[in-house]
Write an enzyme that holds these catalytic residues in place. Structure first.
Site, PDB file in Angstrom:
ATOM      1  N   HIS A 197      -7.120   2.692   3.996  1.00 60.56           N
ATOM      2  CA  HIS A 197      -6.869   3.479   5.207  1.00 60.56           C
ATOM      3  C   HIS A 197      -8.157   3.652   6.036  1.00 60.56           C
ATOM      4  CE1 HIS A 197      -3.063   4.695   3.357  1.00 60.56           C
ATOM      5  NE2 HIS A 197      -2.744   5.337   4.456  1.00 60.56           N
ATOM      6  N   ASP A 231       0.875  -1.172   0.000  1.00 59.81           N
ATOM      7  CA  ASP A 231       0.000   0.000   0.000  1.00 59.81           C
ATOM      8  C   ASP A 231       0.915   1.225   0.000  1.00 59.81           C
ATOM      9  OD1 ASP A 231      -2.360   1.615   0.267  1.00 59.81           O
ATOM     10  OD2 ASP A 231      -1.961   1.815   2.410  1.00 59.81           O
ATOM     11  N   SER A 232       0.311   2.396  -0.144  1.00 58.51           N
ATOM     12  CA  SER A 232       1.109   3.623  -0.090  1.00 58.51           C
ATOM     13  C   SER A 232       1.609   3.908   1.330  1.00 58.51           C
ATOM     14  CB  SER A 232       0.253   4.796  -0.561  1.00 58.51           C
ATOM     15  OG  SER A 232      -0.888   4.905   0.257  1.00 58.51           O
ATOM     16  N   CYS A 244     -11.048   2.719   0.427  1.00 55.98           N
ATOM     17  CA  CYS A 244      -9.621   3.028   0.602  1.00 55.98           C
ATOM     18  C   CYS A 244      -9.206   2.232   1.825  1.00 55.98           C
ATOM     19  CB  CYS A 244      -9.424   4.523   0.843  1.00 55.98           C
ATOM     20  SG  CYS A 244      -7.741   4.954   1.360  1.00 55.98           S
ATOM     21  N   GLU A 281      -2.717   8.307   8.646  1.00 55.93           N
ATOM     22  CA  GLU A 281      -1.246   8.222   8.722  1.00 55.93           C
ATOM     23  C   GLU A 281      -0.738   8.874  10.014  1.00 55.93           C
ATOM     24  OE1 GLU A 281       1.196   6.830   6.599  1.00 55.93           O
ATOM     25  OE2 GLU A 281      -0.446   5.874   5.518  1.00 55.93           O
ATOM     26  N   CYS A 329      -4.394  -1.638  -1.833  1.00 57.87           N
ATOM     27  CA  CYS A 329      -4.558  -0.206  -2.064  1.00 57.87           C
ATOM     28  C   CYS A 329      -5.612  -0.047  -3.158  1.00 57.87           C
ATOM     29  CB  CYS A 329      -3.219   0.371  -2.514  1.00 57.87           C
ATOM     30  SG  CYS A 329      -3.317   2.084  -3.065  1.00 57.87           S
TER      31      CYS A 329
END
Ligand code: DGL
Length: 267
Positions: free
Chosen positions: A186, A10-11, A184, A152, A73
């Protein structure tokens, strides 16, 4: 062959929502995770950049000798899945189709909301997959980019996160949806907050469970299940300083992370 790890990327920390479910359902599998923290967020970038990052991440994981790749992702899945499958022979599981399937299964009033990064929403990947499964479903989509930096930063329950959620989700409250796709990886970290804003009558779709189901099907088909009797090893790579990632990862996975390394594989 079979004890080679499953590669997940993932990012940033978002893909850990898939890793947690992988560990729960496949405790014997070894896992290598890559969080491209130097280049997060992906969701505000152009298709060609997202494709390049995605291919570079897969190349890196292939060098770790993985047996299967999970693109954990939505942005990479919706923008670069075709390219990834064209370039590489290794089995690849994405996160969009599993999420779409779950949403179609969950909705009763046939009104589904989708939130995701600007790139994911622009690609209309969820809309396409949902309509392919059931063309009579109405899909309402909206980009919610600020959720990624909030996660994050580990701001899962803060007042600012609640305020931003209320602002973003207002339209969905008025649109009479009964299902909201967290498009997403996240976003499941903000699930309690999003549920609070949407109310308990809206089902939140986090594709992790369905993704792992697809991983299991692939491992079965390709005869790749790890037959070891020992608990799997989990190795983490990040492309920037690991402190922030570690903080969020340990809080979320509820396990101490010892095996983490910073890498640089870009040009
Ligand atoms: N977690 C990612 C996703 O599922 C990427 C978020 C981002 O980097 O913008 O889309």
């Amino acid at each position: 062959m079979v004890n080679r790890p499953i590669g997940v990327f993932d990012s940033g920390v978002g893909g850990l929502t898939v890793v947690k479910e992988l560990i729960r359902q496949l405790p014997l599998e070894n896992i290598v995770y890559l969080g491209d923290t130097a280049r997060v967020p992906y969701g505000t970038k152009s298709k060609s950049t997202i494709v390049r990052f995605t291919l570079e991440n897969i190349l890196f994981l292939l060098k770790q000798n993985v047996k299967l790749i999970v693109i954990a992702c939505n942005t990479s899945s919706s923008m670069a899945l075709e390219e990834a499958r064209n370039y590489f022979k290794i089995p690849i599981v994405d996160v969009v189709l599993p999420g779409a399937k779950e949403a179609v299964y969950a909705t009763k009033n046939k009104r589904i909301g989708v939130i995701g990064t600007p790139a994911t929403i622009k690609s209309r990947a969820y809309e396409r997959e949902i309509k392919r499964l059931n063309s009579s479903i109405k899909v309402i989509s909206k980009p919610t980019p600020l959720f990624v930096p909030l996660v994050e930063e580990g701001l899962f329950y803060s007042a600012i996160s609640l305020k931003i959620s209320r602002m973003y989700l207002k339209d969905f409250k008025e649109a009479d949806i009964d299902t909201l796709v967290l498009g997403c990886t996240h976003y499941p970290l903000l699930k309690p907050l999003i549920q609070r804003v949407m109310g308990k009558n809206v089902t939140l779709i986090d594709s992790a469970e369905q993704v792992v189901y697809e991983v299991k099907e692939l491992l079965k088909k390709e005869k790749l299940f790890n037959r070891s009797k020992k608990k799997g090893k989990h190795k983490f790579f990040v492309t920037d300083a690991p402190e922030n990632f570690l903080k969020v990862a340990q809080h979320f996975l509820k396990e101490p992370i010892k095996n983490i390394k910073m890498v640089n594989y870009g040009l």
